[in-house]
Design an enzyme around this catalytic site. Structure first.
Site, PDB file in Angstrom:
ATOM      1  CD  GLU A 311      -2.958  -1.130   2.290  1.00 49.46           C
ATOM      2  OE1 GLU A 311      -2.627  -0.674   3.394  1.00 49.46           O
ATOM      3  OE2 GLU A 311      -4.090  -1.575   2.037  1.00 49.46           O
ATOM      4  CG  ASP A 384      -7.445  -5.573   4.964  1.00 50.77           C
ATOM      5  OD1 ASP A 384      -6.901  -5.854   6.038  1.00 50.77           O
ATOM      6  OD2 ASP A 384      -7.445  -4.434   4.468  1.00 50.77           O
ATOM      7  CD  GLU A 412      -9.741  -1.374   8.062  1.00 49.55           C
ATOM      8  OE1 GLU A 412      -8.840  -1.964   8.691  1.00 49.55           O
ATOM      9  OE2 GLU A 412      -9.589  -0.923   6.911  1.00 49.55           O
TER      10      GLU A 412
HETATM   11  C1  BDP Z   1      -6.058  -2.294   6.012  1.00 50.05           C
HETATM   12  C2  BDP Z   1      -6.366  -0.925   6.509  1.00 50.05           C
HETATM   13  C3  BDP Z   1      -5.224   0.035   6.413  1.00 50.05           C
HETATM   14  C4  BDP Z   1      -3.980  -0.605   6.991  1.00 50.05           C
HETATM   15  C5  BDP Z   1      -3.718  -1.928   6.309  1.00 50.05           C
HETATM   16  C6  BDP Z   1      -2.566  -2.694   6.909  1.00 50.05           C
HETATM   17  O1  BDP Z   1      -7.462  -0.439   5.766  1.00 50.05           O
HETATM   18  O2  BDP Z   1      -5.579   1.201   7.095  1.00 50.05           O
HETATM   19  O3  BDP Z   1      -2.886   0.237   6.852  1.00 50.05           O
HETATM   20  O4  BDP Z   1      -4.827  -2.762   6.448  1.00 50.05           O
HETATM   21  O5  BDP Z   1      -2.831  -3.670   7.588  1.00 50.05           O
HETATM   22  O6  BDP Z   1      -7.007  -3.123   6.577  1.00 50.05           O
HETATM   23  O7  BDP Z   1      -1.415  -2.339   6.721  1.00 50.05           O
END
Ligand code: BDP
Length: 712
Positions: A311, A384, A412
């Protein structure tokens, strides 16, 4: 009003307020460490076993914490605080390690020897003719854990006159991961600001840090990563290290080590180097020097957590290196000091055909190539933190690499802190999942060395945003300590310590907690659906979203619903991600007929007319699940209403208000998803099924610009 009338009115007002003054406030701050007075009969039984505390002087801060907790707990439960003495007496609680055992007290040494540094035993025995309870361990932190265990036993109705318990953690590392930013925003935080007041640290140490430490120690959590995995390099600068050191000082007596998320490009950002290439000698030297600096400030620093090449975060692949190169470079810097690197396997690239397959594809080939002090940290599922995912295929597939299981305590994707969703069953499901790898029958719990939970803690008075979210912190800690515990038993003991000991109410509250996870699966993402949530903030349903810059950010990518059917084909005919599981499982899950229905649309794209075990079509089954989800929340509400007289008014009302929101939002989820799926399937709702309350366009038009949890 004359003087008398005023006085009378004042008196009546005071009388009305009296209960508020005379009973301790129940705002949730005390968590499961409330220690409210037991009913008289139980008080006597507890008091009889805790007349005095025998502990050796001079005491370490950890032993002092243990004794203070016992005193506080017994005083609260019985109304009488035990003294600390050197001599036994009837009903004494005796805290002893092999090094500190008082003369004449025979410790059960063989049993102790098996308990390691952190384990403890509780045993009723006689010493110098007196009936005492021994809390024994090999270290003071073991005594602290044992003291909390004794208090738990006292509150959950154990027979304190005949105790014989022993417990030791199988996982060496049991960590919270705070996704807290240095400006006190919290990524995916729904409980206020970060509890770490970075600005005022290191000089000002909020008293709350101690209560945080107590709560964690009561569960056996022994480490905390202070900052967000999307890390700023600033956290590694001298001023922030001093702040982290102050926190480490507060947490140390409670057996909690401090860790930091490290930004891979820190040598460039802080060190002025041209590169962060892990094989570059200057980069390696920079990290070595940084590690030295950290350990001078925090001698027992735990290590780094790293999110790399994920990401948009920097990582070794930016320099043509792989994850092992990156992790090993940091591991080499930490190794001389005894630190570890937790390297996250949550990675996905924009170009891949199936996001669920990428973590495995990048990491599995590196098995055996990580340094011994690297732990690869793997989310419970391959996408996720969804309401339900199959376990991540990396579990069991990297036999030469220590793995950590990462779960998300903060919800989340499960309704933030407003929805009552108890995660114990989710944690239990993944821990007990059978990977069908070697050794035969090896569950995920047997394939891991550590467990990390993304924390749900913030500055809200009740810590987690809602009272029941604290049960998720509790369940995480207890299951990390003992991965074989049953989620139901853990939920029950939380209720007993947090709300009430009345058996019928305990039963009712536990039941609604245990049903809540399946409820959220039903009203959000039944039958293996996943990632249908609103863009970015992940609040509410948005299965229609199809215009985000990356394909695998769009809900349509995940559900693939169309005229022909619904679901992501991960069978050999599709992405073949199923082949990443052990052959036996891969064969089962490659076939819709042998795939468990809760995972069906995770692995298969099926026609709406597909026949389900119930005899219904897939379409009708989907509608039935959404309906059932809403109904389950209504049942949870009724269950909560029924315990009104067993729970204090303030917390009862707060939970009831949240449940009302949850029911409305469950209905919104059901209606919006069905309106959308109907628009693509072209099928009518089954007879008797309620039509969505609003039009699809109205659901699509909803905006949540200031939803919480986006971080800084
Ligand atoms: C996702 C989240 C994000 C996190 C990412 C992670 O949306 O905010 O940074 O995982 O685990 O679920 O790095």
């Amino acid at each position: 009003m004359n003087t008398w009338a005023r006085a009378l009115a004042g008196w009546m007002l005071a009388a009305l307020c009296l209960p508020v003054w005379s009973t301790p406030v129940e705002d949730g701050y005390d968590l499961w460490l409330r220690y409210r007075a037991l009913p008289a009969a139980q008080q006597a039984a507890v008091a009889a076993r805790a007349r005095r505390i025998v502990a050796v002087a001079p005491a370490s801060p950890t032993l002092q914490a243990a004794v203070a907790e016992l005193q506080r707990g017994v005083a609260g439960l019985t109304g009488r605080q035990p003294d600390v003495a050197a001599q036994p007496g009837d009903g004494a609680l005796v805290l002893a390690t092999p090094a500190t055992a008082p003369a004449g007290l025979a410790l059960p040494r063989p049993a102790l020897a098996e308990l390691g540094r952190e384990g403890y035993l509780l045993r009723s025995l006689r010493w110098q003719g007196r009936a005492v309870t021994l809390i024994a361990a090999n270290s003071d932190v073991g005594l602290l854990y044992g003291s909390f265990a004794w208090l738990r036993a006292a509150q959950t109705g154990a027979d304190l006159a005949r105790l014989d318990q022993r417990s030791a953690p199988r996982l060496a590392l049991r960590l919270l991961n705070h996704w807290d930013n240095l400006d006190r925003t919290v990524e995916r935080g729904y409980a206020g600001a970060s509890i770490w007041d970075w600005w005022k640290l290191p000089d000002l140490r909020d008293a709350r840090y101690v209560d945080y430490a107590r709560a964690n120690a009561s569960l056996g959590i022994n480490g905390t990563v202070l900052n967000n995995v999307n890390a700023k390099a600033d956290s590694l600068t001298a001023p922030f290290l001093a702040k982290a050191a102050a926190l480490a000082d507060v947490l140390r007596p409670y057996g909690i080590r401090v860790y930091l998320s490290a930004r891979f490009s820190a040598p460039v950002e802080l060190g002025g180097l041209k590169t962060a290439d892990p094989l570059d000698p200057a980069v390696r030297a920079w990290w070595q020097a940084k590690a030295g600096e950290i350990y001078r400030a925090i001698p027992d620093f735990g290590g780094f957590l790293v999110k790399a090449n994920s990401e948009g975060q920097p990582g070794p692949q930016d320099y043509g290196r792989n994850h092992a190169d990156g992790a090993n470079m940091l591991a080499a810097a930490l190794a001389p000091h005894g630190g570890v690197v937790m390297w996250r396997a949550f990675v996905y690239a924009p170009d891949a055909s199936d996001r669920a397959a990428q973590g495995f594809a990048e990491f599995q080939p590196l098995d055996g190539r990580f340094a011994p002090n690297v732990i690869v940290q793997v989310k419970n599922g391959a996408i996720d933190f969804q309401p339900r995912e199959p376990f991540h295929p990396l579990f069991g597939a990297m036999p030469h690499t220590p793995l950590a299981l990462e779960v998300q305590i903060t919800k989340e994707y499960l309704g933030f802190s407003t929805h009552l969703v108890h995660l114990g069953p989710l944690f239990e499901e993944v821990l007990r999942a059978d990977t069908r790898r070697q050794p035969q029958g090896a569950t995920v719990a047997r394939q891991i060395k550590a467990m990390a939970g993304v924390a749900n803690i913030g500055t809200d008075r009740n810590w987690c945003g809602s009272h029941f979210d604290c049960a998720n912190w509790y369940a995480f800690g207890r299951l990390a300590w003992d991965t074989d515990l049953a989620a139901a038993a853990v939920a029950r003991e939380w209720v007993q310590q947090t709300f009430t000991r009345a058996p019928a109410a305990v039963q009712a509250i536990t039941a609604l907690m245990l049903d809540s996870r399946e409820a959220v699966v039903d009203y959000m993402t039944p039958l293996g659906l996943h990632h249908l949530m609103g863009t970015g903030h992940h609040h509410g349903p948005a299965p229609w979203v199809d215009n985000l810059e990356r394909a695998d950010w769009n809900p349509v990518y995940f559900h693939r619903a169309g005229r022909d059917g619904i679901g992501f084909d991960r069978s050999p005919r599709g992405s073949n991600a199923v082949s990443q599981y052990a052959p036996e499982l891969a064969a089962l899950w490659a076939n819709p007929a042998t795939t468990p229905e809760p995972l069906l649309l995770w692995f298969h794209h099926l026609p709406w007319s597909h026949r389900m075990a119930s005899g219904r079509t897939l379409w009708a089954e989907l509608v039935a699940h959404y309906d059932r989800g809403v109904e389950r929340v209504a049942t949870m509400r009724r269950g909560w209403d029924a315990v009104r007289t067993d729970v204090d008014a303030q917390r009862h009302a707060e939970v009831a208000a949240y449940l009302a929101v949850q029911e409305a939002e469950a209905r919104w989820w059901r209606d919006a998803c069905l309106a959308y799926f109907q628009s693509v399937s072209g099928l009518p709702l089954p007879a008797g099924s309620r039509a969505p309350a609003e039009t699809l366009e109205a659901y699509k038009a909803r905006r949540f610009n200031f939803a919480p949890g986006r971080g800084g």
